[in-house]
Design a protein around this motif. Structure first.
Motif, PDB file in Angstrom:
ATOM      1  N   GLN A 190       2.540   1.784  -3.552  1.00 26.56           N
ATOM      2  CA  GLN A 190       1.684   1.936  -4.580  1.00 26.56           C
ATOM      3  C   GLN A 190       0.836   3.117  -4.426  1.00 26.56           C
ATOM      4  O   GLN A 190       0.394   3.799  -5.219  1.00 26.56           O
ATOM      5  CB  GLN A 190       0.807   0.843  -4.838  1.00 26.56           C
ATOM      6  N   ILE A 191       0.526   3.728  -3.127  1.00 24.33           N
ATOM      7  CA  ILE A 191      -0.350   4.866  -3.026  1.00 24.33           C
ATOM      8  C   ILE A 191       0.265   5.939  -1.874  1.00 24.33           C
ATOM      9  O   ILE A 191       0.632   6.912  -2.847  1.00 24.33           O
ATOM     10  CB  ILE A 191      -1.495   4.375  -2.264  1.00 24.33           C
ATOM     11  N   CYS A 192       0.886   5.780  -0.924  1.00 24.60           N
ATOM     12  CA  CYS A 192       1.461   6.677  -0.274  1.00 24.60           C
ATOM     13  C   CYS A 192       2.571   7.319  -0.541  1.00 24.60           C
ATOM     14  O   CYS A 192       3.016   8.431  -0.521  1.00 24.60           O
ATOM     15  CB  CYS A 192       1.603   6.119   1.206  1.00 24.60           C
ATOM     16  N   VAL A 207       0.612  -1.179   0.097  1.00 27.03           N
ATOM     17  CA  VAL A 207      -0.144   0.071   0.024  1.00 27.03           C
ATOM     18  C   VAL A 207       1.029   1.107  -0.112  1.00 27.03           C
ATOM     19  O   VAL A 207       0.630   2.182  -0.811  1.00 27.03           O
ATOM     20  CB  VAL A 207      -1.074   0.206   1.244  1.00 27.03           C
ATOM     21  N   TYR A 208       1.964   1.410   0.765  1.00 34.14           N
ATOM     22  CA  TYR A 208       2.912   2.380   0.685  1.00 34.14           C
ATOM     23  C   TYR A 208       3.406   2.693  -0.528  1.00 34.14           C
ATOM     24  O   TYR A 208       3.306   3.813  -0.900  1.00 34.14           O
ATOM     25  CB  TYR A 208       3.944   2.274   2.033  1.00 34.14           C
TER      26      TYR A 208
END
Length: 178
Positions: free
Chosen positions: A62-64, A59-60
């Motif tokens: 790919q997004i954050c 998640v980090y």
């Protein structure tokens, strides 16, 4: 005003020990408390869920990571926690890092290595502010330790987005999270 002593949030016994048992004193009416969750990693004999750490890393990245940095976290801290040594070496080898100077005094690019730190998405704070309408996205390295409520705060932040209540008008590109 009545004060309430609130334990400084930390994920797991190691983080709590690192926080040195610190505490935070806040008036109840000054803070919206995140709901408490019974995390499997809270307590002296508990452990982190390695699959969840892998998902969090995904998640980090790919997004954050498009806006936020992890400048205080080196890739090697993932070895044995969520990834193997080989996986981390492969992950870092895909990245280029500026290094140097070389013998001629010039800076150069080199493939990453596990001892490198997660790169910032911006060259400097000014570039970060320009890309985000004047707001500089915070580094997430110590967010669980730095925020009241620790992991509960981060979980609530990530899952708390809602439609705004009637009468609340948001600027374009912003989202409501109480």
């Amino acid at each position: 005003q009545q004060q309430k002593r609130v334990p400084h949030g930390a994920a797991g016994a190691a983080a709590a020990a690192a926080a040195l048992g610190g505490s935070l004193v806040l008036a109840d009416d000054e803070v919206l408390h995140a709901p408490h969750h019974n995390w499997t990693f809270n307590g002296p004999f508990s452990a982190f869920d390695h699959a969840a750490i892998r998902r969090g890393h995904q998640v980090y990245t790919q997004i954050c990571a498009a806006c936020h940095s992890l400048e205080l976290v080196s890739f090697r801290t993932l070895i044995g926690v969520a990834f193997s040594d080989k996986e981390v070496k492969n992950m870092t080898a895909e990245l280029d890092f500026q290094d140097g100077p070389d013998d001629t005094g010039e800076m150069f690019e080199r493939p990453g290595k596990p001892s490198d730190y997660f790169p910032s998405p911006y060259k400097n704070e000014e570039e970060g502010r320009m890309a985000n309408a004047g707001a500089y996205p915070p580094d997430l390295s110590l967010m669980v330790k730095a925020r009241h409520g620790g992991a509960d705060y981060v979980f609530s932040l990530l899952t708390g987005y809602r439609d705004p209540p009637e009468g609340v008008v948001l600027r374009p590109g912003l989202h409501y999270n109480p």
